[in-house]
Design a protein around this motif. Structure first.
Motif, mmCIF file in Angstrom:
data_model
loop_
_atom_site.group_PDB
_atom_site.id
_atom_site.type_symbol
_atom_site.label_atom_id
_atom_site.label_comp_id
_atom_site.label_asym_id
_atom_site.label_seq_id
_atom_site.Cartn_x
_atom_site.Cartn_y
_atom_site.Cartn_z
ATOM 1 N N ALA A 29 -37.461 -50.611 28.125
ATOM 2 C CA ALA A 29 -36.694 -50.060 29.248
ATOM 3 C C ALA A 29 -36.379 -48.591 29.010
ATOM 4 C CB ALA A 29 -35.409 -50.852 29.438
ATOM 5 N N ARG A 30 -36.506 -47.806 30.063
ATOM 6 C CA ARG A 30 -36.169 -46.381 29.994
ATOM 7 C C ARG A 30 -34.959 -46.045 30.872
ATOM 8 N NH1 ARG A 30 -37.448 -44.358 25.837
ATOM 9 N NH2 ARG A 30 -37.330 -42.280 26.783
ATOM 10 N N SER A 31 -34.799 -46.767 31.952
ATOM 11 C CA SER A 31 -33.703 -46.492 32.891
ATOM 12 C C SER A 31 -33.078 -47.792 33.366
ATOM 13 C CB SER A 31 -34.216 -45.727 34.117
ATOM 14 O OG SER A 31 -34.812 -44.502 33.760
ATOM 15 N N VAL A 32 -31.831 -47.679 33.789
ATOM 16 C CA VAL A 32 -31.129 -48.788 34.419
ATOM 17 C C VAL A 32 -30.731 -48.358 35.824
ATOM 18 C CG1 VAL A 32 -29.091 -50.272 34.383
ATOM 19 C CG2 VAL A 32 -30.239 -49.669 32.238
ATOM 20 N N ILE A 33 -31.070 -49.188 36.800
ATOM 21 C CA ILE A 33 -30.623 -48.988 38.174
ATOM 22 C C ILE A 33 -29.463 -49.957 38.390
ATOM 23 C CG2 ILE A 33 -31.286 -48.968 40.602
ATOM 24 C CD1 ILE A 33 -34.240 -48.918 39.563
ATOM 25 N N ALA A 34 -28.266 -49.420 38.561
ATOM 26 C CA ALA A 34 -27.072 -50.243 38.768
ATOM 27 C C ALA A 34 -26.773 -50.314 40.263
ATOM 28 C CB ALA A 34 -25.884 -49.647 38.023
ATOM 29 N N LEU A 35 -26.470 -51.508 40.742
ATOM 30 C CA LEU A 35 -26.244 -51.707 42.174
ATOM 31 C C LEU A 35 -24.992 -52.538 42.413
ATOM 32 C CD1 LEU A 35 -29.624 -52.465 41.584
ATOM 33 C CD2 LEU A 35 -29.560 -51.654 43.957
ATOM 34 N N SER A 36 -24.353 -52.288 43.521
ATOM 35 C CA SER A 36 -23.208 -53.105 43.928
ATOM 36 C C SER A 36 -23.431 -53.620 45.337
ATOM 37 C CB SER A 36 -21.908 -52.301 43.869
ATOM 38 O OG SER A 36 -21.850 -51.350 44.919
ATOM 39 N N MET A 37 -22.838 -54.767 45.618
ATOM 40 C CA MET A 37 -22.893 -55.368 46.952
ATOM 41 C C MET A 37 -21.483 -55.783 47.334
ATOM 42 S SD MET A 37 -25.326 -58.525 48.272
ATOM 43 C CE MET A 37 -26.849 -57.596 48.050
ATOM 44 N N SER A 38 -21.013 -55.350 48.478
ATOM 45 C CA SER A 38 -19.629 -55.593 48.877
ATOM 46 C C SER A 38 -19.439 -56.984 49.471
ATOM 47 C CB SER A 38 -19.192 -54.544 49.904
ATOM 48 O OG SER A 38 -17.905 -54.850 50.436
ATOM 49 N N TYR A 39 -18.315 -57.603 49.118
ATOM 50 C CA TYR A 39 -17.900 -58.851 49.773
ATOM 51 C C TYR A 39 -16.462 -58.712 50.269
ATOM 52 C CZ TYR A 39 -15.583 -60.162 45.330
ATOM 53 O OH TYR A 39 -14.782 -60.200 44.199
ATOM 54 N N ALA A 40 -16.093 -57.514 50.700
ATOM 55 C CA ALA A 40 -14.722 -57.229 51.131
ATOM 56 C C ALA A 40 -14.268 -58.211 52.205
ATOM 57 C CB ALA A 40 -14.627 -55.802 51.648
ATOM 58 N N PRO A 41 -13.101 -58.838 52.020
ATOM 59 C CA PRO A 41 -12.619 -59.825 52.992
ATOM 60 C C PRO A 41 -11.991 -59.154 54.202
ATOM 61 C CG PRO A 41 -11.028 -59.582 51.225
ATOM 62 C CD PRO A 41 -12.198 -58.696 50.861
ATOM 63 N N ASP A 42 -11.910 -59.902 55.314
ATOM 64 C CA ASP A 42 -11.249 -59.372 56.505
ATOM 65 C C ASP A 42 -9.840 -59.928 56.679
ATOM 66 O OD1 ASP A 42 -11.826 -61.943 57.221
ATOM 67 O OD2 ASP A 42 -12.901 -61.442 59.074
ATOM 68 N N VAL A 43 -9.379 -60.708 55.680
ATOM 69 C CA VAL A 43 -8.005 -61.219 55.688
ATOM 70 C C VAL A 43 -7.384 -60.943 54.326
ATOM 71 C CG1 VAL A 43 -8.477 -63.018 57.378
ATOM 72 C CG2 VAL A 43 -8.745 -63.529 54.957
ATOM 73 N N PHE A 61 -9.792 -48.485 51.112
ATOM 74 C CA PHE A 61 -11.063 -47.940 51.593
ATOM 75 C C PHE A 61 -12.112 -49.035 51.804
ATOM 76 C CE2 PHE A 61 -9.123 -44.421 49.172
ATOM 77 C CZ PHE A 61 -9.006 -43.510 50.208
ATOM 78 N N ALA A 62 -11.793 -50.253 51.405
ATOM 79 C CA ALA A 62 -12.727 -51.361 51.590
ATOM 80 C C ALA A 62 -12.421 -52.067 52.905
ATOM 81 C CB ALA A 62 -12.612 -52.353 50.433
ATOM 82 N N ASN A 63 -13.436 -52.476 53.602
ATOM 83 C CA ASN A 63 -13.210 -53.270 54.810
ATOM 84 C C ASN A 63 -14.372 -54.232 54.999
ATOM 85 O OD1 ASN A 63 -15.271 -52.036 56.774
ATOM 86 N ND2 ASN A 63 -14.137 -50.218 56.101
ATOM 87 N N ALA A 64 -14.137 -55.250 55.792
ATOM 88 C CA ALA A 64 -15.124 -56.309 55.938
ATOM 89 C C ALA A 64 -16.423 -55.811 56.553
ATOM 90 C CB ALA A 64 -14.543 -57.433 56.790
ATOM 91 N N ALA A 65 -16.366 -54.692 57.278
ATOM 92 C CA ALA A 65 -17.592 -54.156 57.880
ATOM 93 C C ALA A 65 -18.585 -53.694 56.815
ATOM 94 C CB ALA A 65 -17.246 -52.996 58.815
ATOM 95 N N GLN A 66 -18.084 -53.412 55.600
ATOM 96 C CA GLN A 66 -18.962 -52.989 54.511
ATOM 97 C C GLN A 66 -19.648 -54.172 53.837
ATOM 98 O OE1 GLN A 66 -16.016 -51.122 52.038
ATOM 99 N NE2 GLN A 66 -16.284 -49.100 52.960
ATOM 100 N N ALA A 67 -19.112 -55.363 54.038
ATOM 101 C CA ALA A 67 -19.602 -56.535 53.313
ATOM 102 C C ALA A 67 -21.001 -56.942 53.796
ATOM 103 C CB ALA A 67 -18.634 -57.702 53.485
ATOM 104 N N ASN A 68 -21.778 -57.446 52.874
ATOM 105 C CA ASN A 68 -23.086 -57.989 53.215
ATOM 106 C C ASN A 68 -22.875 -59.241 54.072
ATOM 107 O OD1 ASN A 68 -25.570 -59.594 53.018
ATOM 108 N ND2 ASN A 68 -26.202 -58.096 51.493
#
Length: 343
Positions: free
Chosen positions: A64-78, A249-256
């Protein structure tokens, strides 16, 4: 290539993408060794295994030479804390109210991996989602997608704390992004919110006192000192995440959208959950991360919630479980029966 990859990752449902080198990260190894040496991982023996591979990406995969770090939002709406005083309902951690995140995130990672290989056919890569000796949170901070807060979870100024993490190890040499600065400042909201004092110090978690660990990883009867503190939490705990100020700054519209909660798990009826046998449990939680702990451990948790509920109407259901074949369920039922009898 980095810009194109970011665009494709966002199209696939990821919230953020960052890059860091695969070599180095010596500080991760020292912090892991200290945590394990203090026994703060509890009975999670798998954390002790393969320390070299866990400490560094190249320890796991030398090419390995590089790491690609990723996030996925599950921000709740309640508000995840809204049910704290509702004796009729049980509380399930937000992350477990929908589909199993392992499946959703890994599917997206594989799609991104295929996209990258199509453009760089001579390269190699490996994808990871929480099932290999990979330290996703410190790698995420090194790649600039957030920082490890005082509750030890990754925090983003854009997406808050509601993040699933994944990583791609690649033989490509991507220019690393700037590591994210710590933005916790003097705030200690997460530490003050913890009902079991699981943070002996900022940025330090004692899993043996954490409700998420106790309700998910711990296999036997829970120590008596923590049972009342569980309240109506039956799978995981969101308190330290829910109070983080950056979640404004998190909201449910950002969630997958593939991680949206199931209606029946947002505010489940405690009495109905106590009645689950093994077949009903497996049917109800098919495709859910909750299925991995099994019916007995799940009902054990529900019994602690029943004992904390102050509801004598639950006593008949609890007494039935005092004769359950599983000794841990019987122990929890007997504790709950005493609590409800002594109201």
């Amino acid at each position: 290539m980095k810009d194109a990859l970011r665009a494709e990752a966002l199209r696939l449902g990821f919230a953020s993408v960052g890059f860091t080198a695969a070599e180095g990260h010596a500080g991760q190894a020292a912090r892991l060794d200290e945590w394990l040496g203090e026994g703060r991982h509890g009975s999670m023996e798998w954390m002790e295994g393969r320390p070299v591979q866990r400490a560094s990406p190249q320890g796991l995969w030398p090419e390995a030479r590089s790491v690609i770090a990723l996030s996925m939002s599950y921000a709740p709406d309640v508000d995840p804390l809204a049910l704290a005083d509702d004796a009729e309902k049980a509380r399930i951690s937000v992350y477990a109210q929908g589909r199993d995140y392992h499946d959703v995130v890994k599917k997206a990672l594989k799609a991104l991996a295929r996209w990258l290989i199509a453009r760089e056919p001579d390269s190699e890569l490996k994808v990871f989602v929480d099932t290999a000796p990979v330290m996703e949170k410190p790698l995420g901070q090194a790649a600039g997608i957030g920082w490890q807060g005082k509750h030890t979870n990754l925090v983003s100024t854009t997406h808050g704390s509601w993040l699933f993490l994944g990583a791609i190890y690649s033989t490509l040499d991507f220019a690393p992004d700037t590591p994210h600065a710590d933005r916790c400042g003097s705030c200690r909201a997460c530490q003050d919110a913890c009902p079991t004092d699981a943070f002996p110090a900022p940025y330090r978690l004692d899993a043996r006192r954490c409700i998420s660990y106790l309700t998910i990883e711990h296999k036997g009867p829970l120590p008596e000192e923590f049972r009342a503190a569980l309240g109506n939490r039956i799978y995981g705990c969101d308190d330290c995440l829910a109070v983080c100020p950056w979640n404004k700054f998190a909201n449910a519209a950002q969630a997958n959208t593939k991680l949206l909660p199931r209606d029946d798990l947002v505010a489940p009826d405690l009495a109905a959950l106590l009645a689950l046998d093994d077949a009903a449990f497996r049917a109800k939680f098919s495709g859910s991360p909750i299925k991995r702990i099994g019916r007995d451990r799940f009902v054990r948790n529900c019994l602690y919630a029943a004992g904390n509920s102050g509801r004598p109407d639950l006593l008949p259901r609890v007494e039935v479980l005092c004769r359950d074949p599983d000794p841990v369920v019987r122990d929890a039922a007997e504790w709950a029966a005493r609590a409800l009898t002594n109201l």
